[in-house]
Design a protein around this motif. Structure first.
Motif, PDB file in Angstrom:
ATOM      1  N   ASN A 228       5.788   1.941 -13.422  1.00  0.00           N
ATOM      2  CA  ASN A 228       6.335   2.262 -12.090  1.00  0.00           C
ATOM      3  C   ASN A 228       5.972   1.195 -11.061  1.00  0.00           C
ATOM      4  O   ASN A 228       6.801   0.828 -10.232  1.00  0.00           O
ATOM      5  CB  ASN A 228       5.843   3.631 -11.616  1.00  0.00           C
ATOM      6  CG  ASN A 228       6.444   4.772 -12.400  1.00  0.00           C
ATOM      7  OD1 ASN A 228       7.243   4.575 -13.304  1.00  0.00           O
ATOM      8  ND2 ASN A 228       6.031   5.979 -12.067  1.00  0.00           N
ATOM      9  N   LEU A 229       4.740   0.701 -11.117  1.00  0.00           N
ATOM     10  CA  LEU A 229       4.314  -0.333 -10.187  1.00  0.00           C
ATOM     11  C   LEU A 229       5.055  -1.646 -10.448  1.00  0.00           C
ATOM     12  O   LEU A 229       5.408  -2.365  -9.511  1.00  0.00           O
ATOM     13  CB  LEU A 229       2.799  -0.554 -10.273  1.00  0.00           C
ATOM     14  CG  LEU A 229       1.923   0.579  -9.739  1.00  0.00           C
ATOM     15  CD1 LEU A 229       0.455   0.309 -10.045  1.00  0.00           C
ATOM     16  CD2 LEU A 229       2.128   0.786  -8.254  1.00  0.00           C
TER      17      LEU A 229
ATOM     18  N   LYS B 291       0.833  -1.202   0.000  1.00  0.00           N
ATOM     19  CA  LYS B 291       0.000   0.000   0.000  1.00  0.00           C
ATOM     20  C   LYS B 291       0.874   1.261   0.000  1.00  0.00           C
ATOM     21  O   LYS B 291       0.589   2.222  -0.710  1.00  0.00           O
ATOM     22  CB  LYS B 291      -0.921   0.025   1.219  1.00  0.00           C
ATOM     23  CG  LYS B 291      -2.087  -0.918   1.143  1.00  0.00           C
ATOM     24  CD  LYS B 291      -2.786  -0.960   2.488  1.00  0.00           C
ATOM     25  CE  LYS B 291      -4.232  -0.666   2.403  1.00  0.00           C
ATOM     26  NZ  LYS B 291      -4.927  -0.759   3.684  1.00  0.00           N
ATOM     27  N   LEU B 292       1.944   1.232   0.787  1.00  0.00           N
ATOM     28  CA  LEU B 292       2.860   2.377   0.833  1.00  0.00           C
ATOM     29  C   LEU B 292       3.540   2.605  -0.514  1.00  0.00           C
ATOM     30  O   LEU B 292       3.712   3.749  -0.948  1.00  0.00           O
ATOM     31  CB  LEU B 292       3.905   2.189   1.930  1.00  0.00           C
ATOM     32  CG  LEU B 292       3.398   2.296   3.357  1.00  0.00           C
ATOM     33  CD1 LEU B 292       4.491   1.907   4.351  1.00  0.00           C
ATOM     34  CD2 LEU B 292       2.910   3.708   3.649  1.00  0.00           C
ATOM     35  N   MET B 293       3.935   1.520  -1.176  1.00  0.00           N
ATOM     36  CA  MET B 293       4.580   1.630  -2.491  1.00  0.00           C
ATOM     37  C   MET B 293       3.621   2.276  -3.502  1.00  0.00           C
ATOM     38  O   MET B 293       4.014   3.151  -4.265  1.00  0.00           O
ATOM     39  CB  MET B 293       5.021   0.251  -3.007  1.00  0.00           C
ATOM     40  CG  MET B 293       6.079  -0.429  -2.159  1.00  0.00           C
ATOM     41  SD  MET B 293       7.591   0.524  -1.970  1.00  0.00           S
ATOM     42  CE  MET B 293       8.182   0.562  -3.625  1.00  0.00           C
ATOM     43  N   VAL B 294       2.374   1.837  -3.475  1.00  0.00           N
ATOM     44  CA  VAL B 294       1.368   2.383  -4.386  1.00  0.00           C
ATOM     45  C   VAL B 294       1.148   3.866  -4.099  1.00  0.00           C
ATOM     46  O   VAL B 294       1.107   4.695  -5.012  1.00  0.00           O
ATOM     47  CB  VAL B 294       0.043   1.599  -4.290  1.00  0.00           C
ATOM     48  CG1 VAL B 294      -1.075   2.297  -5.042  1.00  0.00           C
ATOM     49  CG2 VAL B 294       0.240   0.178  -4.814  1.00  0.00           C
ATOM     50  N   LYS B 295       1.044   4.194  -2.830  1.00  0.00           N
ATOM     51  CA  LYS B 295       0.847   5.583  -2.409  1.00  0.00           C
ATOM     52  C   LYS B 295       1.983   6.472  -2.941  1.00  0.00           C
ATOM     53  O   LYS B 295       1.744   7.547  -3.498  1.00  0.00           O
ATOM     54  CB  LYS B 295       0.792   5.642  -0.883  1.00  0.00           C
ATOM     55  CG  LYS B 295       0.349   6.939  -0.304  1.00  0.00           C
ATOM     56  CD  LYS B 295       0.251   6.794   1.222  1.00  0.00           C
ATOM     57  CE  LYS B 295      -0.089   8.100   1.857  1.00  0.00           C
ATOM     58  NZ  LYS B 295      -0.182   8.012   3.317  1.00  0.00           N
ATOM     59  N   LEU B 296       3.223   5.991  -2.800  1.00  0.00           N
ATOM     60  CA  LEU B 296       4.377   6.744  -3.298  1.00  0.00           C
ATOM     61  C   LEU B 296       4.328   6.934  -4.804  1.00  0.00           C
ATOM     62  O   LEU B 296       4.608   8.034  -5.314  1.00  0.00           O
ATOM     63  CB  LEU B 296       5.682   6.035  -2.920  1.00  0.00           C
ATOM     64  CG  LEU B 296       6.105   6.140  -1.463  1.00  0.00           C
ATOM     65  CD1 LEU B 296       7.296   5.221  -1.181  1.00  0.00           C
ATOM     66  CD2 LEU B 296       6.459   7.575  -1.107  1.00  0.00           C
ATOM     67  N   GLU B 297       3.958   5.889  -5.536  1.00  0.00           N
ATOM     68  CA  GLU B 297       3.892   5.984  -6.992  1.00  0.00           C
ATOM     69  C   GLU B 297       2.799   6.959  -7.432  1.00  0.00           C
ATOM     70  O   GLU B 297       2.992   7.725  -8.380  1.00  0.00           O
ATOM     71  CB  GLU B 297       3.668   4.603  -7.625  1.00  0.00           C
ATOM     72  CG  GLU B 297       4.839   3.663  -7.492  1.00  0.00           C
ATOM     73  CD  GLU B 297       6.152   4.220  -8.030  1.00  0.00           C
ATOM     74  OE1 GLU B 297       6.152   5.025  -8.986  1.00  0.00           O
ATOM     75  OE2 GLU B 297       7.209   3.852  -7.478  1.00  0.00           O
ATOM     76  N   LEU B 298       1.668   6.952  -6.743  1.00  0.00           N
ATOM     77  CA  LEU B 298       0.593   7.888  -7.073  1.00  0.00           C
ATOM     78  C   LEU B 298       1.051   9.325  -6.830  1.00  0.00           C
ATOM     79  O   LEU B 298       0.795  10.213  -7.654  1.00  0.00           O
ATOM     80  CB  LEU B 298      -0.662   7.582  -6.248  1.00  0.00           C
ATOM     81  CG  LEU B 298      -1.383   6.277  -6.567  1.00  0.00           C
ATOM     82  CD1 LEU B 298      -2.511   6.030  -5.569  1.00  0.00           C
ATOM     83  CD2 LEU B 298      -1.911   6.265  -7.987  1.00  0.00           C
TER      84      LEU B 298
END
Length: 186
Positions: free
Chosen positions: A53-54, A14-21
């Protein structure tokens, strides 16, 4: 706009996704396991950039409806077993069908066709993983683990545990203790 992400199974994901967004300047209204909701409608180029990116983080942006549904099934099971305080004491097929608002037979056939294993086997593997976690952290005894994971008996838990891991729960515990003592002696 809702987007579905494969392999998003933990808080770190979830943190990785948040950073990419945030890197792409996208604003989200919710981030859940396997699903995000963003405020903007994004074009193909931005969607492709997010997908790339993901992928670097080992996550996959899903496009096809069957893949999205399979991922939803997995997320319901993972959430039920690993993140719920207590596993629902109902038939798993009813629980999954109700959560996803689909006929269980359809879900089961689709899952088996795409994943090559049954939903039941997927559930068993995750219950055994949760049992391993309880054993390694020495939180509960086998009777408590069997009860917590809704096994009919310790023998039933032990049978499934051995089928999946090749070891009995008690042998698995010994291995874990031996590893801990070896690490402490370094």
């Amino acid at each position: 706009m809702k987007l579905y992400i494969k392999y998003m199974v933990s808080l770190r994901c979830k943190l990785m996704v948040k950073l990419e967004l945030e890197k792409l300047g996208l604003h989200y209204t919710s981030i859940e396991l396997g699903k995000i909701e963003i405020e903007e409608n994004i074009d193909k180029a931005l969607k492709q950039k997010l997908k790339s990116n993901l992928a670097i983080s080992g996550l996959e942006l899903l496009d096809d409806k069957k893949s999205i549904l399979i991922d939803k099934i997995k997320n319901v099971i993972i959430e039920m077993i690993h993140y719920s305080e207590e596993i629902p004491n109902v038939n798993y097929s009813d629980y999954i069908a109700e959560k996803l608002n689909y006929d269980y037979t359809y879900l089961s056939n689709l899952f088996s066709e795409v994943e090559g294993i049954t939903i039941q086997n997927f559930i068993i593997k995750h219950k055994v993983e949760k049992a391993k976690e309880f054993i390694l952290y020495d939180e509960l005894n086998l009777t408590e683990i069997a009860y917590r994971l809704h096994y009919s008996s310790v023998a039933h838990l032990s049978n499934q545990f051995k089928k999946v891991t090749g070891h009995t729960p008690s042998y698995f515990k010994k291995i874990g203790e031996k590893r801990k003592s070896n690490l402490e002696n370094l």
